[in-house]
Each structure stands twice: as structure tokens, then as C-alpha cells.
Scaffold this motif. Sequence first.
Motif, PDB file in Angstrom:
ATOM      1  N   GLN A 122       0.851  -1.188   0.000  1.00 19.08           N
ATOM      2  CA  GLN A 122       0.000   0.000   0.000  1.00 19.08           C
ATOM      3  C   GLN A 122       0.891   1.244   0.000  1.00 19.08           C
ATOM      4  OE1 GLN A 122      -0.058  -1.869   3.150  1.00 19.08           O
ATOM      5  NE2 GLN A 122      -1.149  -3.512   2.090  1.00 19.08           N
ATOM      6  N   ALA A 123       0.409   2.297  -0.618  1.00 13.42           N
ATOM      7  CA  ALA A 123       1.156   3.567  -0.596  1.00 13.42           C
ATOM      8  C   ALA A 123       0.199   4.733  -0.783  1.00 13.42           C
ATOM      9  CB  ALA A 123       2.222   3.581  -1.684  1.00 13.42           C
ATOM     10  N   TYR A 124       0.559   5.848  -0.174  1.00  9.29           N
ATOM     11  CA  TYR A 124      -0.219   7.086  -0.307  1.00  9.29           C
ATOM     12  C   TYR A 124       0.754   8.230  -0.526  1.00  9.29           C
ATOM     13  CZ  TYR A 124      -3.167  11.085   0.828  1.00  9.29           C
ATOM     14  OH  TYR A 124      -3.839  12.285   0.792  1.00  9.29           O
ATOM     15  N   GLN A 125       0.420   9.083  -1.482  1.00  2.61           N
ATOM     16  CA  GLN A 125       1.264  10.241  -1.759  1.00  2.61           C
ATOM     17  C   GLN A 125       0.419  11.515  -1.785  1.00  2.61           C
ATOM     18  OE1 GLN A 125       3.504  11.911  -5.586  1.00  2.61           O
ATOM     19  NE2 GLN A 125       4.375   9.939  -4.949  1.00  2.61           N
ATOM     20  N   LEU A 126       0.988  12.577  -1.233  1.00  2.00           N
ATOM     21  CA  LEU A 126       0.361  13.894  -1.237  1.00  2.00           C
ATOM     22  C   LEU A 126       1.316  14.885  -1.878  1.00  2.00           C
ATOM     23  CD1 LEU A 126      -1.994  15.732  -0.284  1.00  2.00           C
ATOM     24  CD2 LEU A 126      -0.677  16.100   1.821  1.00  2.00           C
ATOM     25  N   ALA A 127       0.836  15.601  -2.897  1.00  2.00           N
ATOM     26  CA  ALA A 127       1.657  16.575  -3.625  1.00  2.00           C
ATOM     27  C   ALA A 127       1.157  17.987  -3.339  1.00  2.00           C
ATOM     28  CB  ALA A 127       1.608  16.297  -5.121  1.00  2.00           C
ATOM     29  N   ARG A 128       2.103  18.917  -3.301  1.00  2.00           N
ATOM     30  CA  ARG A 128       1.782  20.332  -3.095  1.00  2.00           C
ATOM     31  C   ARG A 128       2.657  21.173  -4.014  1.00  2.00           C
ATOM     32  NH1 ARG A 128      -2.369  19.052  -1.155  1.00  2.00           N
ATOM     33  NH2 ARG A 128      -3.126  19.369   0.987  1.00  2.00           N
ATOM     34  N   GLY A 129       2.246  22.403  -4.295  1.00  2.00           N
ATOM     35  CA  GLY A 129       3.043  23.327  -5.087  1.00  2.00           C
ATOM     36  C   GLY A 129       2.837  23.156  -6.580  1.00  2.00           C
ATOM     37  N   LYS A 130       3.823  23.636  -7.352  1.00  2.00           N
ATOM     38  CA  LYS A 130       3.743  23.659  -8.809  1.00  2.00           C
ATOM     39  C   LYS A 130       4.875  22.848  -9.427  1.00  2.00           C
ATOM     40  CE  LYS A 130       0.402  26.823  -8.858  1.00  2.00           C
ATOM     41  NZ  LYS A 130      -0.944  26.605  -9.443  1.00  2.00           N
ATOM     42  N   SER A 131       4.603  22.305 -10.610  1.00  2.00           N
ATOM     43  CA  SER A 131       5.605  21.525 -11.351  1.00  2.00           C
ATOM     44  C   SER A 131       5.780  22.100 -12.742  1.00  2.00           C
ATOM     45  CB  SER A 131       5.171  20.071 -11.512  1.00  2.00           C
ATOM     46  OG  SER A 131       4.930  19.450 -10.344  1.00  2.00           O
ATOM     47  N   LEU A 132       6.961  21.886 -13.293  1.00  2.00           N
ATOM     48  CA  LEU A 132       7.208  22.162 -14.701  1.00  2.00           C
ATOM     49  C   LEU A 132       7.068  20.837 -15.436  1.00  2.00           C
ATOM     50  CD1 LEU A 132       8.239  24.495 -16.631  1.00  2.00           C
ATOM     51  CD2 LEU A 132      10.452  23.321 -16.532  1.00  2.00           C
ATOM     52  N   ILE A 133       6.127  20.785 -16.403  1.00  2.00           N
ATOM     53  CA  ILE A 133       5.909  19.542 -17.136  1.00  2.00           C
ATOM     54  C   ILE A 133       6.092  19.783 -18.625  1.00  2.00           C
ATOM     55  CG2 ILE A 133       4.287  18.691 -15.417  1.00  2.00           C
ATOM     56  CD1 ILE A 133       2.056  19.258 -17.527  1.00  2.00           C
ATOM     57  N   ALA A 134       6.331  18.710 -19.368  1.00  2.00           N
ATOM     58  CA  ALA A 134       6.439  18.807 -20.821  1.00  2.00           C
ATOM     59  C   ALA A 134       5.072  19.095 -21.406  1.00  2.00           C
ATOM     60  CB  ALA A 134       6.998  17.511 -21.387  1.00  2.00           C
ATOM     61  N   ALA A 135       5.025  20.010 -22.380  1.00  2.00           N
ATOM     62  CA  ALA A 135       3.792  20.347 -23.089  1.00  2.00           C
ATOM     63  C   ALA A 135       4.019  20.060 -24.562  1.00  2.00           C
ATOM     64  CB  ALA A 135       3.411  21.805 -22.862  1.00  2.00           C
ATOM     65  N   GLY A 136       3.826  18.804 -24.950  1.00  2.00           N
ATOM     66  CA  GLY A 136       4.175  18.406 -26.304  1.00  2.00           C
ATOM     67  C   GLY A 136       5.686  18.310 -26.450  1.00  2.00           C
ATOM     68  N   SER A 137       6.159  18.427 -27.674  1.00  2.00           N
ATOM     69  CA  SER A 137       7.603  18.304 -27.930  1.00  2.00           C
ATOM     70  C   SER A 137       8.288  19.650 -28.079  1.00  2.00           C
ATOM     71  CB  SER A 137       7.830  17.484 -29.208  1.00  2.00           C
ATOM     72  OG  SER A 137       7.192  18.119 -30.316  1.00  2.00           O
ATOM     73  N   THR A 138       7.535  20.730 -27.935  1.00  2.00           N
ATOM     74  CA  THR A 138       8.113  22.048 -28.215  1.00  2.00           C
ATOM     75  C   THR A 138       8.015  23.034 -27.055  1.00  2.00           C
ATOM     76  OG1 THR A 138       6.008  22.791 -29.184  1.00  2.00           O
ATOM     77  CG2 THR A 138       7.644  21.821 -30.675  1.00  2.00           C
ATOM     78  N   GLY A 139       7.520  22.595 -25.911  1.00  2.00           N
ATOM     79  CA  GLY A 139       7.386  23.553 -24.826  1.00  2.00           C
ATOM     80  C   GLY A 139       7.173  22.899 -23.481  1.00  2.00           C
ATOM     81  N   THR A 140       7.036  23.735 -22.449  1.00  2.00           N
ATOM     82  CA  THR A 140       6.770  23.283 -21.088  1.00  2.00           C
ATOM     83  C   THR A 140       5.664  24.148 -20.500  1.00  2.00           C
ATOM     84  OG1 THR A 140       8.486  24.755 -20.212  1.00  2.00           O
ATOM     85  CG2 THR A 140       9.131  22.472 -20.709  1.00  2.00           C
ATOM     86  N   SER A 141       5.043  23.649 -19.437  1.00  2.00           N
ATOM     87  CA  SER A 141       3.983  24.386 -18.752  1.00  2.00           C
ATOM     88  C   SER A 141       4.170  24.270 -17.248  1.00  2.00           C
ATOM     89  CB  SER A 141       2.608  23.842 -19.129  1.00  2.00           C
ATOM     90  OG  SER A 141       2.334  24.002 -20.502  1.00  2.00           O
ATOM     91  N   ILE A 142       3.723  25.276 -16.522  1.00  2.00           N
ATOM     92  CA  ILE A 142       3.715  25.239 -15.063  1.00  2.00           C
ATOM     93  C   ILE A 142       2.303  24.888 -14.622  1.00  2.00           C
ATOM     94  CG2 ILE A 142       4.042  26.558 -12.951  1.00  2.00           C
ATOM     95  CD1 ILE A 142       6.071  28.272 -14.456  1.00  2.00           C
ATOM     96  N   VAL A 143       2.173  23.800 -13.876  1.00  2.00           N
ATOM     97  CA  VAL A 143       0.866  23.309 -13.453  1.00  2.00           C
ATOM     98  C   VAL A 143       0.912  22.930 -11.985  1.00  2.00           C
ATOM     99  CG1 VAL A 143       0.341  22.444 -15.780  1.00  2.00           C
ATOM    100  CG2 VAL A 143       1.407  20.919 -14.090  1.00  2.00           C
TER     101      VAL A 143
END
Length: 395
Positions: free
Chosen positions: A343-364
Motif C-alpha cells: 500500500q502507498a499514499y502520496q500527497l503533492a503540493r506546489g507547482k511543477s514544470l511539465i512537458a507540453a508536447g515536444s516544443t514547450g513546457t507548462s507550469i501546473v
Amino acid sequence: MNQMKRIGARVFTLSCVPFASMALSTQAAAQSSVTLYGVVDNAFAYVSNQRGHSNFYMSQGNLQASKFGLLGAEDIGGGTKAIFRLESGFNSLTGAQSSAGLIFNRQAYAGLSNDRYGTLTLGRQYTPYFQMVGALGPTGVLTGATGAHPGDLDALDTTLRFNNSVTYTSPTIAGLAFSAQYGLGGVPGSVASGSNFSAAFRYDYKPFAVAVGYLKLRDIATSQSLGSFAINSPVNSGYATAHSAQLLAAAARYTHDDLMVGVNYSNVQYAPGSRSLFASEAVFNTYGLISTYRFSPAVTVGAGYSYTRASKANGVSDPARYHQISLEQTYNLTTRTTLYAIQAYQLARGKSLIAAGSTGTSIVDAVAVVGDSQNATPSSGPSQFVGMVGLRHAF
């Protein structure tokens, strides 16, 4: 999923002498051997949130990756052996290869080993960083499916291998062992381009064990020597175009009778290059605790906690933080067959930089992605629970 938890193997002794030399087969059989080994691991799984939906399904390779392999050795005299390993991962629910087009996707190497001078191997191999630090870290105790640090961004699970690599591992002297590895990039006119390097040491003294490891990865997107590297989860996908990555990790354990407690730490740095889709270096620090207790030869329970924090970089002023709790219970029906629950539980907070297609990134908003099993199916929100009940058989 965790290489170090392999149990039991059936050894077949094979003569390596041609048929015409059958008179020498008895002597040859005593000097040469090939071991066939493997694992089949299937389970029922429940996840509270996979991209916005709960899911009950069958999953495989959870307590330990489903795989088979051949491990061979031949005594060539003077205390030296010629050795090889060929290891293939597969999906034990469908029979498919784990990696399309790669028969021996997990390991494929040959080399020489001497008890006095150490071991030299060439081929596709795990890193000294993983072999020594990973053995004492979270996935050396808990399965990587739910115990690996978020997204396995520090490669302490079995997600990182070097192609075209040369590895030297010293013998253990007074409890101390050292290993170094270089992955050749194979780029004409540039020895450094696409190359990778790893080094680690481990020291054991009575109930204590400690290990420190280092990794330097270059040209992450194009390197021919970087056989596999997890950079596809919402934790770190925004840095998939990094020119290089540097990983440093340490782990320590103390064992007393049936109780084991351990601590671990990792630092991961992604550096941009001229073709990167981010501008400044990003850093992730992870702190972890692990423990197991063996109630009997058949029953063992384990637990782990980790905290991961990203740095402020590339427009992210409220960097992602991840809290993860992992639990594991195993019951050995025999030395080869194990019932398990994780069993596992995870809690995330804050913002991440993720890939947005092959040409950019987004902050989510950062989303939860438990261990190494949910990289492709992260939560749509800040939390995720995973529970599995399964059977593992080793041979």
C-alpha cells in the motif's frame, strides 16, 4: 521490480566441451556452469485516482519485476572466471516483452572476475550507483512499484541502465568495496558526447552498512549509452530536454536481530543546454526513512516515508513537494513462493514544470504519482492511493 530481492535459483551444470571431447566432460562440468533464474509476479491492484478515475485492475511485476535470465561462469585458471549475464523482462499477464525490440532489456554483459583483483564487465548494465546505494535505499527493502521515490527521479529503482558500458568492481576488503562505470557515447570526433559515468562505494561493519553513489548523465535525449532513464513522470518531465543530469545519493542501515532501520538522501540536478526547453538549473532533494521487521521466517513487514522538494527555478515560485508513505507485508509460502500486500499514499503540493508536447513546457499544479508504478497513470489531483495483493514465484 527490485533486483536485490531475488531468491532461489536452479543451477544447471553444462559441459562447454565439444562433443568430440566427451572424455573431458566430467572435468569441464566441474569448472563451468549456467544458472537459469527468473520471477513471475502478478497481482490485483486498486488505485484511487488515475487521471481522474479510480481503477481496479490486474498488474504484474509489483513486488519484483517479472523476468528470466541466464548467469554463467567458467573457471579459466589462476583464480579467474569468465562470466556473463543475459536478463529479459516480460509482462507476465500478456507474455509481451517489457521493452519492444530488446530481448535482453534488463542486462546483457560479459566479463572476467577474480576474487583477488575484482570484476570487469562490458555491455548493458545497471550502474554502481544503483547496485550499491539502491541496495541500501528504499527499493532495496520496499518494492519500487510503491516504494521508489516519486517518479523514481533519483534512479534508485531499476529504471536506469547503461549501454556500451565498462564496469569495474573491486573485491570487498575489510568491509569496503568500490565500483566505477563508464558508458561510451560512440560519437565520432567527441569522446565525451553522449557518455555517462557512475561510481559508488559501500562499507559494511557488523550491523551497520553505508553507501554513497554518483551519476553524471550527458546528452540525455540523444545518448546511445543511456539505455534507460525515468524522466517521463509529472515530477520531472519538464526536464526531459536537459543537456545533463547529475545525481548524488547516500543510504545507511542498521540491523539488530529481526529489526532493520535505514535512512537515505538524494540530490538530482538537471542542467539546460542550447536545445533545452527550460532556462535554468533545477534541483530536487529527497529525504527518506525505511524499516522492516521480521516476525517469523515466513512473515516480514516494511514501511517507508520520503519527502521530495524541488527548487525554485524556470518560473516556478512555489516548487513541488511530495510526501509519500509506503507499506509492505510478505508471507513466504515456501522459499520460492510469496504472497504479498503493498500500500502507498502520496500527497503533492506546489507547482511543477511539465512537458507540453515536444516544443514547450507548462507550469501546473503538482499531482501525485506513487512510486514507479504510476508514472504513466498519475493522479489528476494532489493525492493518490495504491493498494495491491499478489503472488510472486521465483525460480
